[in-house]
Motif scaffolding. Structure first.
Motif, PDB file in Angstrom:
ATOM      1  N   VAL A 120      44.396  27.428  40.457  1.00 37.50           N
ATOM      2  CA  VAL A 120      43.954  27.442  39.061  1.00 37.50           C
ATOM      3  C   VAL A 120      42.436  27.563  38.979  1.00 37.50           C
ATOM      4  O   VAL A 120      41.895  28.395  38.240  1.00 37.50           O
ATOM      5  CB  VAL A 120      44.431  26.173  38.334  1.00 37.50           C
ATOM      6  CG1 VAL A 120      43.865  26.116  36.916  1.00 37.50           C
ATOM      7  CG2 VAL A 120      45.953  26.106  38.301  1.00 37.50           C
ATOM      8  N   ALA A 121      41.744  26.737  39.758  1.00 34.43           N
ATOM      9  CA  ALA A 121      40.284  26.650  39.663  1.00 34.43           C
ATOM     10  C   ALA A 121      39.590  27.954  40.009  1.00 34.43           C
ATOM     11  O   ALA A 121      38.557  28.296  39.413  1.00 34.43           O
ATOM     12  CB  ALA A 121      39.778  25.536  40.575  1.00 34.43           C
ATOM     13  N   ILE A 122      40.150  28.702  40.958  1.00 31.05           N
ATOM     14  CA  ILE A 122      39.472  29.932  41.383  1.00 31.05           C
ATOM     15  C   ILE A 122      39.424  30.963  40.263  1.00 31.05           C
ATOM     16  O   ILE A 122      38.493  31.779  40.195  1.00 31.05           O
ATOM     17  CB  ILE A 122      40.149  30.513  42.646  1.00 31.05           C
ATOM     18  CG1 ILE A 122      39.227  31.544  43.303  1.00 31.05           C
ATOM     19  CG2 ILE A 122      41.505  31.114  42.307  1.00 31.05           C
ATOM     20  CD1 ILE A 122      39.723  32.016  44.651  1.00 31.05           C
ATOM     21  N   CYS A 123      40.381  30.917  39.354  1.00 31.94           N
ATOM     22  CA  CYS A 123      40.398  31.876  38.243  1.00 31.94           C
ATOM     23  C   CYS A 123      39.254  31.598  37.273  1.00 31.94           C
ATOM     24  O   CYS A 123      38.506  32.508  36.886  1.00 31.94           O
ATOM     25  CB  CYS A 123      41.739  31.812  37.518  1.00 31.94           C
ATOM     26  SG  CYS A 123      43.124  32.372  38.523  1.00 31.94           S
ATOM     27  N   GLY A 124      39.106  30.338  36.868  1.00 34.16           N
ATOM     28  CA  GLY A 124      38.020  29.992  35.956  1.00 34.16           C
ATOM     29  C   GLY A 124      36.656  30.195  36.584  1.00 34.16           C
ATOM     30  O   GLY A 124      35.714  30.678  35.937  1.00 34.16           O
TER      31      GLY A 124
END
Length: 261
Positions: A57-61
């Motif tokens: 999830v974090a890599i997208c933001g």
């Protein structure tokens, strides 16, 4: 593994992901919100799967925020990538040693560093708010940034992790004399590098719950892009205010984990 997750729970996770993306884009520390939300929502899921899903999830933001900063701010991409490669190596090394480290021992040390950072920010209200110099920084400072922000903080990210983005912003602003907007943008590029390494590792071990990660990632991406644009629009003073709030929140969370949990 998560076939019985309710729609309400998934929606709450998506809201947490959006908020975490915004926080992470402005000054780092979005994991302070997102990872605990996953742990609460998925109490019976193995920790490795929660961590892997969090990274997915974090890599997208982080990537969305990095793109926004590259488009809207003058960043030294060459230096950012060099620090990012060093951080990737540091995070892999930190992950290797993580199994043998007791996080309860590390938390008081991290809290001490955060309290020192908070005192510095309060005593130096002009820190990171002035525009960075147009002249290139010296090779010595770039080397120090690679060692401290790359290898050092990258190692910390692999070892334990909370507040990595915040530490990167402070280190980059202090060592390379960046304003906080440029430091935040550079930190996002470095974070992308560390997240790629971690996500590849978790994916190879099958430790990512993609059916949960996919909708959360869309919300995290939206929050990240919005947070980066707000930081670019409002400037370093706004970023500094969010930075103080995040540092205080990190201290409170680590203190609760150490003595109240």
């Amino acid at each position: 593994m998560v076939h019985d997750i309710s729609l309400t729970t998934l929606l709450l996770l998506c809201l947490a992901a959006a908020a975490a993306g915004w926080i992470d884009a402005v000054v780092g520390g979005g994991g302070l919100l997102q990872l605990p939300a996953l742990l609460v929502a998925l109490p019976h899921v193995p920790a490795a799967h929660v961590l892997g899903t969090n990274k997915a999830v974090a890599i997208c933001g982080t990537s969305a925020a990095a793109v926004s900063y590259v488009r809207g701010a003058k960043l030294d991409l060459r230096t950012a990538v060099r620090i990012g490669v060093a951080a990737l190596g540091g995070s892999l090394a930190g992950a290797f040693f993580a199994a043998g480290i007791d996080s309860a021992v590390l938390r008081p040390l991290i809290m001490g560093v955060l309290l020192a950072v908070l005192a510095f920010l309060l005593l130096r209200p002009s820190f990171g708010t002035a525009k960075g110099s147009a002249a290139p920084v010296t090779r010595r400072r770039v080397l120090v940034a690679i060692l401290v922000a790359g290898l050092g903080i990258g190692f910390y990210d692999g070892l334990i992790g909370p507040g990595t983005g915040t530490f990167l912003v402070i280190a980059l602003a202090g060592i390379l004399h960046m304003d906080l907007v440029a430091a935040s943008g550079t930190a996002k590029i470095v974070n992308v590098c560390t997240n790629v390494g971690a996500l590849v590792t978790f994916s190879l071990h099958g430790s990512v719950l993609w059916q949960v990660a996919a909708p959360m990632a869309l919300c995290n991406l939206t929050g990240g892009a919005f947070g980066a644009r707000m930081a670019l629009k409002r400037g370093s003073g706004f970023v500094r205010g969010v930075l103080v709030v995040v540092v205080v929140s990190l201290v409170c969370k680590l203190g609760y984990d150490q003595w109240g949990g």
